[in-house]
Design an enzyme around this catalytic site. Structure first.
Site: not given
Ligand code: PMP
Length: 308
Positions: A154
């Site tokens: 991320k």
């Molecule tokens: N995809 C992207 C591109 C994101 O930025 C996020 C948010 N972190 C998610 C999916 C969902 O991830 P999470 O459930 O870990 O927040």
């Protein structure tokens, strides 16, 4: 502006106004930051952070993609997060840990620049609004080719595409966008994963271009526990459009039912054109996710870190 009053910055707590950085910070120019989005919820035993360890583990994984050495241990970051929530006296909030390359180096290779780390927390309600059903548009932008990025990390710079996609959807009057991958299959939202329901089965993309979210993982666990079959496989654009139900998942978005895609009602064909409430499987999963995050289901208390 995020109402984050006291921010943990490089190991100490500072006031909002004092959490500042230099214009020559590496991350500002090249997107060399890594971050997390986490939520804390009110539970019968006080506020608790949802899946704290998993988020902090992902933060360190993201940093490793850049060879970034976070000058704190995972435990220290976990403690900083819990303390930030406690100090700001927040019962429910969104938490943003960020680590980035700061001053000391220009040029693309960030090695040698300072590594800075901050944790901010502020109240943030439903990210996609309080509508029962949101409208989504298939984006003209596609997700990265998996060889253009480190999958699963991320990283701040990746989010330029997400910002373009979200802005485009908003300009065209939609709540959110859906990005396809380089093969034309469904990938995810700009900050959310996506699920569809077809004939009682939950399906989420196996695209290598997605961020496999922690909420996505929680939802799959909850669905299996509810004996709802789950499949991780390619979803074509046509399958998406003709799904019985569709919803986004993510820390910020939680479980957000998608009512329309490119103006066409999701499941309208099967459930009647007047259906403007989430479908039965979306509703059931959303309710269980809400109960799990709020400490109402003993089975999932292992996902909670209490703020003492
Ligand atoms: N995809 C992207 C591109 C994101 O930025 C996020 C948010 N972190 C998610 C999916 C969902 O991830 P999470 O459930 O870990 O927040």
């Amino acid at each position: 502006m995020a109402d984050a009053r006291t921010i943990w910055f490089d190991g100490r707590f500072v006031k909002h106004a004092d959490a500042r950085i230099h214009v020559l910070s590496h991350a500002l120019h090249y997107g060399t930051s890594v971050f997390e989005g986490i939520r804390a919820y009110e539970t019968p035993d006080g506020p608790a952070v949802f899946r704290l360890r998993d988020h902090v583990a992902r933060l360190f994984f993201s940093a490793s993609a850049f060879g970034m050495k976070i000058p704190h241990t995972k435990r220290e970051i976990e403690r900083a997060i819990l303390k930030t929530v406690a100090l700001n006296k927040l019962k429910e909030c969104y938490i943003r840990p960020v680590a980035f390359y700061g001053e000391g180096k220009m040029g693309l290779v960030p090695t040698g620049a300072d590594v800075r780390v901050a944790v901010a927390a502020w109240p943030w309600g439903a990210y996609l609004g309080e509508h029962a059903m949101i409208s989504a548009a298939i984006s003209p932008y596609i997700r990265f080719h998996p060889r253009s990025v480190v999958p699963g990390a991320k990283i701040g710079g990746y989010y330029a595409t997400s910002a373009l996609a979200a802005l485009d959807a908003q300009k065209r009057g939609f709540d959110e966008s859906i990005l396809l991958d380089h093969e034309g299959n469904v990938a995810e939202g700009p900050g959310e994963n996506i699920f569809i329901v077809r004939r009682g089965r939950l399906i989420t993309p196996n695209s290598p271009s997605i961020l496999p979210g922690i909420t996505r993982d929680s939802i799959m666990t909850i669905a299996r526990d509810l004996h709802i079959p789950v499949a991780i496989k390619k979803i074509s654009r046509r399958e998406l459009i003709s799904a019985d139900e569709a919803f986004f998942t993510g820390t910020a978005a939680e479980v957000a039912a998608i009512g329309k895609i490119d103006g066409r009602r999701v499941g309208g064909f099967r459930r009647g054109v007047h259906a403007d409430t989430p479908g039965p499987i979306t509703a059931k999963i959303r309710e269980h996710y809400f109960d799990a995050t709020h400490g109402q289901l003993p089975k999932y208390r292992k996902w909670l870190s209490y703020v003492r």
